[in-house]
Design a protein around this motif. Structure first.
Motif, PDB file in Angstrom:
ATOM      1  N   ARG A 116     -15.825  82.706   4.127  1.00  0.00           N
ATOM      2  CA  ARG A 116     -17.000  82.416   3.303  1.00  0.00           C
ATOM      3  C   ARG A 116     -16.927  81.015   2.718  1.00  0.00           C
ATOM      4  NH1 ARG A 116     -19.746  87.202   1.541  1.00  0.00           N
ATOM      5  NH2 ARG A 116     -18.841  89.007   2.573  1.00  0.00           N
ATOM      6  N   VAL A 117     -18.016  80.285   2.843  1.00  0.00           N
ATOM      7  CA  VAL A 117     -18.118  78.961   2.226  1.00  0.00           C
ATOM      8  C   VAL A 117     -19.324  78.993   1.286  1.00  0.00           C
ATOM      9  CG1 VAL A 117     -18.432  76.478   2.608  1.00  0.00           C
ATOM     10  CG2 VAL A 117     -17.193  77.837   4.314  1.00  0.00           C
ATOM     11  N   GLU A 118     -19.083  78.563   0.039  1.00  0.00           N
ATOM     12  CA  GLU A 118     -20.184  78.519  -0.936  1.00  0.00           C
ATOM     13  C   GLU A 118     -20.990  77.250  -0.707  1.00  0.00           C
ATOM     14  OE1 GLU A 118     -18.241  78.810  -4.728  1.00  0.00           O
ATOM     15  OE2 GLU A 118     -17.172  80.599  -4.083  1.00  0.00           O
ATOM     16  N   GLU A 123     -24.274  81.180   0.127  1.00  0.00           N
ATOM     17  CA  GLU A 123     -22.998  81.355   0.826  1.00  0.00           C
ATOM     18  C   GLU A 123     -23.215  81.514   2.332  1.00  0.00           C
ATOM     19  OE1 GLU A 123     -19.331  83.731  -0.792  1.00  0.00           O
ATOM     20  OE2 GLU A 123     -20.688  85.119   0.205  1.00  0.00           O
ATOM     21  N   GLU A 164      -4.609  75.123   6.919  1.00  0.00           N
ATOM     22  CA  GLU A 164      -5.866  74.574   6.397  1.00  0.00           C
ATOM     23  C   GLU A 164      -6.962  75.629   6.482  1.00  0.00           C
ATOM     24  OE1 GLU A 164      -4.288  70.163   7.543  1.00  0.00           O
ATOM     25  OE2 GLU A 164      -5.816  71.073   8.800  1.00  0.00           O
ATOM     26  N   ILE A 165      -6.760  76.590   7.378  1.00  0.00           N
ATOM     27  CA  ILE A 165      -7.503  77.847   7.295  1.00  0.00           C
ATOM     28  C   ILE A 165      -6.455  78.962   7.330  1.00  0.00           C
ATOM     29  CG2 ILE A 165      -9.603  76.982   8.409  1.00  0.00           C
ATOM     30  CD1 ILE A 165      -8.838  78.458  10.923  1.00  0.00           C
ATOM     31  N   GLN A 166      -6.747  80.042   6.644  1.00  0.00           N
ATOM     32  CA  GLN A 166      -5.808  81.165   6.641  1.00  0.00           C
ATOM     33  C   GLN A 166      -6.108  82.058   7.834  1.00  0.00           C
ATOM     34  OE1 GLN A 166      -6.049  83.139   2.831  1.00  0.00           O
ATOM     35  NE2 GLN A 166      -3.844  83.406   2.787  1.00  0.00           N
TER      36      GLN A 166
ATOM     37  N   PRO B   8      -7.361  71.840   0.438  1.00  0.00           N
ATOM     38  CA  PRO B   8      -7.959  73.150   0.153  1.00  0.00           C
ATOM     39  C   PRO B   8      -8.047  73.990   1.429  1.00  0.00           C
ATOM     40  CG  PRO B   8      -9.266  71.378  -0.797  1.00  0.00           C
ATOM     41  CD  PRO B   8      -8.247  70.728   0.105  1.00  0.00           C
ATOM     42  N   ILE B  10      -9.241  77.258   3.702  1.00  0.00           N
ATOM     43  CA  ILE B  10     -10.318  78.256   3.843  1.00  0.00           C
ATOM     44  C   ILE B  10      -9.636  79.628   3.855  1.00  0.00           C
ATOM     45  CG2 ILE B  10     -12.195  79.101   5.299  1.00  0.00           C
ATOM     46  CD1 ILE B  10     -12.494  76.190   6.362  1.00  0.00           C
ATOM     47  N   SER B  15     -13.896  83.184  -1.219  1.00  0.00           N
ATOM     48  CA  SER B  15     -14.629  82.094  -0.576  1.00  0.00           C
ATOM     49  C   SER B  15     -14.049  80.751  -0.990  1.00  0.00           C
ATOM     50  CB  SER B  15     -16.107  82.164  -0.976  1.00  0.00           C
ATOM     51  OG  SER B  15     -16.226  82.092  -2.378  1.00  0.00           O
ATOM     52  N   ILE B  16     -14.413  79.735  -0.245  1.00  0.00           N
ATOM     53  CA  ILE B  16     -14.039  78.366  -0.603  1.00  0.00           C
ATOM     54  C   ILE B  16     -15.287  77.698  -1.177  1.00  0.00           C
ATOM     55  CG2 ILE B  16     -14.477  77.461   1.745  1.00  0.00           C
ATOM     56  CD1 ILE B  16     -12.111  75.517   1.265  1.00  0.00           C
ATOM     57  N   SER B  17     -15.106  76.908  -2.222  1.00  0.00           N
ATOM     58  CA  SER B  17     -16.266  76.224  -2.806  1.00  0.00           C
ATOM     59  C   SER B  17     -16.700  75.103  -1.860  1.00  0.00           C
ATOM     60  CB  SER B  17     -15.909  75.645  -4.175  1.00  0.00           C
ATOM     61  OG  SER B  17     -15.020  74.554  -4.019  1.00  0.00           O
ATOM     62  N   TRP B  18     -17.927  74.691  -2.009  1.00  0.00           N
ATOM     63  CA  TRP B  18     -18.460  73.599  -1.187  1.00  0.00           C
ATOM     64  C   TRP B  18     -17.630  72.336  -1.414  1.00  0.00           C
ATOM     65  CZ3 TRP B  18     -21.211  73.070   2.957  1.00  0.00           C
ATOM     66  CH2 TRP B  18     -21.891  71.898   3.247  1.00  0.00           C
ATOM     67  N   TRP B  21     -14.359  72.674   0.358  1.00  0.00           N
ATOM     68  CA  TRP B  21     -14.555  72.589   1.811  1.00  0.00           C
ATOM     69  C   TRP B  21     -14.753  71.117   2.218  1.00  0.00           C
ATOM     70  CZ3 TRP B  21     -18.732  70.953   4.852  1.00  0.00           C
ATOM     71  CH2 TRP B  21     -18.593  71.196   6.217  1.00  0.00           C
ATOM     72  N   LEU B  22     -15.541  70.393   1.437  1.00  0.00           N
ATOM     73  CA  LEU B  22     -15.750  68.962   1.718  1.00  0.00           C
ATOM     74  C   LEU B  22     -14.425  68.200   1.618  1.00  0.00           C
ATOM     75  CD1 LEU B  22     -19.037  68.260  -0.310  1.00  0.00           C
ATOM     76  CD2 LEU B  22     -18.831  68.304   2.181  1.00  0.00           C
TER      77      LEU B  22
END
Lengths: 207, 69
Positions: A116-118, A123, A164-166, B8, B10, B15-18, B21-22
């Motif tokens: 999930r990315v906000e 989302e 960097e991703i789980q 940061p 994922i 969730s990851i914040s915007w 993520w940036l």
């Protein structure tokens, strides 16, 4: 979502020249609009891999599926996409300077959550990297060698190995062993190759 | 957040914040390039006709250079 907010979002997405940001923002807006009508959308395929890896892979089309059992009717889909000034339909639209393809129900075997990315307008859900990795490895050899699919699998493995991703590696093992794939040796080999390049221990090898 | 690299992450849960993520974009690109350098976008697909029409003969917008992420 109010019309004014939709129009503002649309202007932002249309002006966006970074393909990954454009894709993520469009996914965010569409997810919000579908979500208001009770349907959860998921970004899948190369579009999801791009948002997860920044691997310079995706083309100018955004692929999404619905995670909820039912989707919207053709009329409802056209109504939403009409709000965005989209052309075409009922499953493919040109919108905000790119294409959106709505591919139907999502197909996933991993028992992990969608990532999930906000994002700015709501989302976004991303296909599970465990599914994506096993699938790309399969595509990379199943109908003859596919070098692009292999590179794509490598970037996904790399960002996961560097945390960097789980990634749930036990799920990668389980999914790769499923009858739909049966490609664990190929997955393990690719992950080992990437791990060696990065000088990291492969989580799919015990020795 | 990955404690080693401070990039940061994922996450699986939540969730990851915007903003995060940036922040992680450049690191993810750099990692990807270590194992698959350059643009790895497919050269062709069944969508070629519509993509090339929309993107002036290309299959999508050009990717932002790593140093600008």
């Amino acid at each position: 979502m109010e019309t004014e907010k939709i129009q503002s979002a649309l202007a932002d997405i249309t002006a966006e020249q970074d393909p990954t940001l454009k894709s993520a923002k469009l996914a965010s807006l569409c997810s919000a609009l579908w979500g208001e009508r009770g349907v959860e959308l998921v970004v899948v395929g190369g579009s999801a891999i791009e948002i997860l890896t920044e691997g310079a892979y995706a083309s100018g089309d955004l692929d999404m599926c619905h995670a909820t059992k039912s989707s919207l009717s053709v009329a409802e889909r056209q109504e939403i996409m009409g709000l965005l000034g989209a052309k075409g339909g009922p499953r493919n639209w040109q919108v905000a300077g790119m294409y959106l393809d709505l591919l139907g129900p999502v197909e996933s075997f991993a028992r992990t959550p969608y990532r999930r990315v906000e994002a700015p307008y709501g989302e976004i859900l991303l296909m599970k990297p465990e599914d994506l990795l096993v699938e790309r490895v399969l595509v990379s050899f199943y109908l003859g060698e596919d070098k692009t699919a292999r590179k794509c699998a490598k970037i996904l493995a790399a960002v996961a190995l560097r945390q960097e991703i789980q990634m749930n590696w036990d799920e990668v093992l389980r999914v790769a062993n499923r009858p739909e794939y049966r490609n664990l040796p190929e997955c393990a080999k690719l992950v080992k190759e990437v791990a060696d390049e990065l000088k990291i221990k492969s989580p799919l090898h015990s020795d | 957040m990955n404690s080693k690299s401070k990039v940061p992450c994922i996450p699986i849960e939540g969730s990851i914040s915007w903003e995060d993520w940036l922040k992680g974009r450049r690191a993810r690109r750099e990692t990807s390039k270590l194992v698959a350098p350059g643009v790895i976008r497919r050269k062709t697909s069944s969508s070629d006709k519509r993509l090339k029409k929309l993107f002036n003969g290309e299959r999508g917008l050009p990717f932002t250079p790593t140093e600008k992420l």
